[in-house]
Design an enzyme around this catalytic site. Structure first.
Site, PDB file in Angstrom:
ATOM      1  N   SER A  94       0.332  -1.550   0.187  1.00 33.21           N
ATOM      2  CA  SER A  94       0.012   0.245   0.006  1.00 33.21           C
ATOM      3  C   SER A  94       0.959   1.158   0.010  1.00 33.21           C
ATOM      4  O   SER A  94       1.507   1.314  -0.909  1.00 33.21           O
ATOM      5  CB  SER A  94      -0.262   0.386   1.220  1.00 33.21           C
ATOM      6  OG  SER A  94      -2.116   1.071   1.290  1.00 33.21           O
ATOM      7  N   ASP A 144     -10.176  -3.959  -5.081  1.00 32.36           N
ATOM      8  CA  ASP A 144     -10.046  -3.278  -4.135  1.00 32.36           C
ATOM      9  C   ASP A 144     -10.516  -1.844  -4.260  1.00 32.36           C
ATOM     10  O   ASP A 144     -10.528  -1.334  -5.447  1.00 32.36           O
ATOM     11  CB  ASP A 144      -8.600  -3.295  -4.078  1.00 32.36           C
ATOM     12  CG  ASP A 144      -7.541  -1.945  -2.814  1.00 32.36           C
ATOM     13  OD1 ASP A 144      -8.079  -1.458  -3.118  1.00 32.36           O
ATOM     14  OD2 ASP A 144      -6.393  -2.792  -2.951  1.00 32.36           O
ATOM     15  N   HIS A 175      -8.405  -5.110  -0.600  1.00 34.65           N
ATOM     16  CA  HIS A 175      -6.627  -4.558  -0.151  1.00 34.65           C
ATOM     17  C   HIS A 175      -6.345  -5.287   0.935  1.00 34.65           C
ATOM     18  O   HIS A 175      -5.263  -4.784   1.093  1.00 34.65           O
ATOM     19  CB  HIS A 175      -7.392  -2.849   0.349  1.00 34.65           C
ATOM     20  CG  HIS A 175      -6.131  -2.070   0.408  1.00 34.65           C
ATOM     21  ND1 HIS A 175      -5.043  -1.871  -0.805  1.00 34.65           N
ATOM     22  CD2 HIS A 175      -5.377  -1.612   1.198  1.00 34.65           C
ATOM     23  CE1 HIS A 175      -4.552  -1.117  -0.934  1.00 34.65           C
ATOM     24  NE2 HIS A 175      -4.227  -0.838   0.256  1.00 34.65           N
TER      25      HIS A 175
END
Length: 198
Positions: A94, A144, A175
């Site tokens: 991320s 996501d 995610h």
């Protein structure tokens, strides 16, 4: 920062996601690469008490000046922790994937292989011929809500256009990290393989 260098093993740099810290991926690194050294920097930016590597003004809206400055700082940090004669690999999740991607755009020769887990790069980077031949893994979720899969696919295409060997692994979730991604990461850092074909 978490730092542990093991003589004779590879050196793994791990970059946490928003709200994580230098300990987030330590158990994973020990499980996948028990003989590896680990360097895990903590993001220096606080967003409502959550650690990040650079500022943003909204989801997917980055402070580009801050990102540029933090990228240069991270490059200097990485160079200060590389060990001569020791292979270095890096992965980020991320926000950690985003800073690692930015580092690869500016200094493509720091790591032998990199893995970007759920990255979000909402701009087209400038061409980087230094990425030719580099091995890059990108992963994400087809559902996501933070990192649309189209962005991940576009980033993989950009790396391939630079001559990198980019492998794309997508799962059907969001995610979150899934075991298929972890298995792909383990394969990607396996020095007995030659990596994915572009």
């Amino acid at each position: 920062m978490h730092a542990l260098v093991t003589p004779g093993g590879p050196l793994i740099f791990a970059f946490h996601g928003t709200g994580g810290d230098e300990h987030q991926f330590a158990p994973l690194v020990r499980r996948l690469w028990p003989g590896a050294g680990l360097v895990a920097p903590r993001g220096a930016v606080s967003e409502h008490g959550m650690n990040r590597y650079f500022r943003r003004t909204g989801e997917g809206v980055y402070d580009m000046e801050d990102l540029a400055r933090r990228t240069e700082e991270m490059i200097a940090f990485i160079r200060g922790h590389l060990v001569a004669g020791t292979p270095a690999f890096a992965f980020g999740y991320s926000n950690g994937a985003n800073i690692l991607a930015a580092v690869s755009f500016a200094a493509p020769g720091l790591f032998e292989r990199i893995a970007l887990l759920h990255p979000l790069i909402p701009w087209t980077p400038a061409p980087q011929p230094g990425l030719a031949g580099r091995q890059v893994l990108l992963t994400g979720g087809r559902n996501d809500p933070i990192t649309p899969p189209g962005h991940t696919e576009a980033l993989a295409g950009w790396y391939r256009a630079q001559g990198a060997q980019a492998e794309l692994v997508l799962h059907e979730g969001g995610h979150e990290l899934r075991e298929g991604e972890i298995a792909a990461l383990a394969r990607h850092f396996d020095t007995t393989t030659q990596g994915a074909e572009p």
